[in-house]
Design a protein around this motif. Structure first.
Motif, PDB file in Angstrom:
ATOM      1  N   ILE A  53       0.858  -1.183   0.000  1.00 14.33           N
ATOM      2  CA  ILE A  53       0.000   0.000   0.000  1.00 14.33           C
ATOM      3  C   ILE A  53       0.895   1.235   0.000  1.00 14.33           C
ATOM      4  O   ILE A  53       1.875   1.285   0.744  1.00 14.33           O
ATOM      5  CB  ILE A  53      -0.912   0.004   1.244  1.00 14.33           C
ATOM      6  CG1 ILE A  53      -1.711  -1.294   1.311  1.00 14.33           C
ATOM      7  CG2 ILE A  53      -1.842   1.212   1.234  1.00 14.33           C
ATOM      8  CD1 ILE A  53      -2.283  -1.588   2.668  1.00 14.33           C
ATOM      9  N   PHE A  54       0.552   2.220  -0.831  1.00 14.35           N
ATOM     10  CA  PHE A  54       1.352   3.443  -0.902  1.00 14.35           C
ATOM     11  C   PHE A  54       0.450   4.663  -0.983  1.00 14.35           C
ATOM     12  O   PHE A  54      -0.724   4.568  -1.354  1.00 14.35           O
ATOM     13  CB  PHE A  54       2.305   3.399  -2.103  1.00 14.35           C
ATOM     14  CG  PHE A  54       1.596   3.422  -3.433  1.00 14.35           C
ATOM     15  CD1 PHE A  54       1.455   4.601  -4.147  1.00 14.35           C
ATOM     16  CD2 PHE A  54       1.053   2.257  -3.975  1.00 14.35           C
ATOM     17  CE1 PHE A  54       0.803   4.621  -5.367  1.00 14.35           C
ATOM     18  CE2 PHE A  54       0.404   2.266  -5.198  1.00 14.35           C
ATOM     19  CZ  PHE A  54       0.272   3.459  -5.893  1.00 14.35           C
ATOM     20  N   GLN A  55       0.991   5.824  -0.629  1.00 14.59           N
ATOM     21  CA  GLN A  55       0.269   7.097  -0.663  1.00 14.59           C
ATOM     22  C   GLN A  55       0.137   7.584  -2.095  1.00 14.59           C
ATOM     23  O   GLN A  55       1.110   7.560  -2.852  1.00 14.59           O
ATOM     24  CB  GLN A  55       1.018   8.146   0.163  1.00 14.59           C
ATOM     25  CG  GLN A  55       0.417   9.543   0.090  1.00 14.59           C
ATOM     26  CD  GLN A  55      -0.909   9.655   0.814  1.00 14.59           C
ATOM     27  OE1 GLN A  55      -1.066   9.147   1.913  1.00 14.59           O
ATOM     28  NE2 GLN A  55      -1.879  10.311   0.201  1.00 14.59           N
ATOM     29  N   THR A  56      -1.057   8.022  -2.460  1.00 13.21           N
ATOM     30  CA  THR A  56      -1.274   8.614  -3.777  1.00 13.21           C
ATOM     31  C   THR A  56      -2.463   9.557  -3.722  1.00 13.21           C
ATOM     32  O   THR A  56      -3.346   9.416  -2.878  1.00 13.21           O
ATOM     33  CB  THR A  56      -1.512   7.533  -4.854  1.00 13.21           C
ATOM     34  OG1 THR A  56      -1.616   8.167  -6.131  1.00 13.21           O
ATOM     35  CG2 THR A  56      -2.769   6.734  -4.587  1.00 13.21           C
ATOM     36  N   ASP A  57      -2.455  10.546  -4.607  1.00 13.76           N
ATOM     37  CA  ASP A  57      -3.601  11.439  -4.748  1.00 13.76           C
ATOM     38  C   ASP A  57      -4.540  10.959  -5.850  1.00 13.76           C
ATOM     39  O   ASP A  57      -5.629  11.491  -6.015  1.00 13.76           O
ATOM     40  CB  ASP A  57      -3.134  12.865  -5.055  1.00 13.76           C
ATOM     41  CG  ASP A  57      -2.415  13.485  -3.875  1.00 13.76           C
ATOM     42  OD1 ASP A  57      -2.749  13.155  -2.717  1.00 13.76           O
ATOM     43  OD2 ASP A  57      -1.495  14.298  -4.099  1.00 13.76           O
ATOM     44  N   GLU A  58      -4.092   9.960  -6.625  1.00 14.12           N
ATOM     45  CA  GLU A  58      -4.945   9.406  -7.669  1.00 14.12           C
ATOM     46  C   GLU A  58      -6.109   8.654  -7.044  1.00 14.12           C
ATOM     47  O   GLU A  58      -5.989   8.097  -5.957  1.00 14.12           O
ATOM     48  CB  GLU A  58      -4.144   8.451  -8.556  1.00 14.12           C
ATOM     49  CG  GLU A  58      -3.046   9.125  -9.338  1.00 14.12           C
ATOM     50  CD  GLU A  58      -2.276   8.131 -10.169  1.00 14.12           C
ATOM     51  OE1 GLU A  58      -2.906   7.253 -10.792  1.00 14.12           O
ATOM     52  OE2 GLU A  58      -1.046   8.235 -10.185  1.00 14.12           O
TER      53      GLU A  58
END
Length: 125
Positions: A53-58
């Motif tokens: 799991i990673f941070q994204t604004d998408e």
């Protein structure tokens, strides 16, 4: 069936806390972590399949991910832990005979709207 699944989270800290708590009853632990844009890797301690799991604004499409439970008690514990971690009910623990006679599962909606399931295919002990 797969080596790893990686998906983005709009609130990395909330998703990290949610998945660590919700998957703990299934024996899943944090095995790797980097910057939020790289994310975390979760796996059984001696496993070969991981969830990343990673941070994204998408805004990714919602996923359905089913996690293996070896007992029905693990399904029940996953459900309680996921709700306690802030998940939303999407189907309480129980048999789903439309799939097969011993399909025992529970479903929750995680922080980013993903449908998460724990499933045990074994008959009642």
């Amino acid at each position: 069936m797969f080596d790893h699944v990686k998906f983005g989270a709009s609130d990395f800290a909330a998703s990290k806390a949610f998945f660590l708590q919700a998957l703990e009853p299934l024996g899943v632990v944090l095995i790797g972590e980097g910057e939020p844009t790289y994310g975390i890797e979760l796996c059984h301690p001696k496993g070969t399949v991981s969830l990343c799991i990673f941070q994204t604004d998408e805004k990714p499409a919602h996923l359905h991910i089913a996690f293996v439970a070896t007992t029905r008690a693990q399904v029940d514990a996953f459900y309680r832990a996921a709700l306690d971690a802030g998940g939303k009910d999407n189907g309480p623990p129980g048999l789903r005979p439309k799939y097969h006679a011993n399909y025992y599962a529970a479903f929750v909606i995680g922080p980013d709207g993903h449908n998460l399931e724990a499933v045990c295919h074994a008959p009642q002990a």
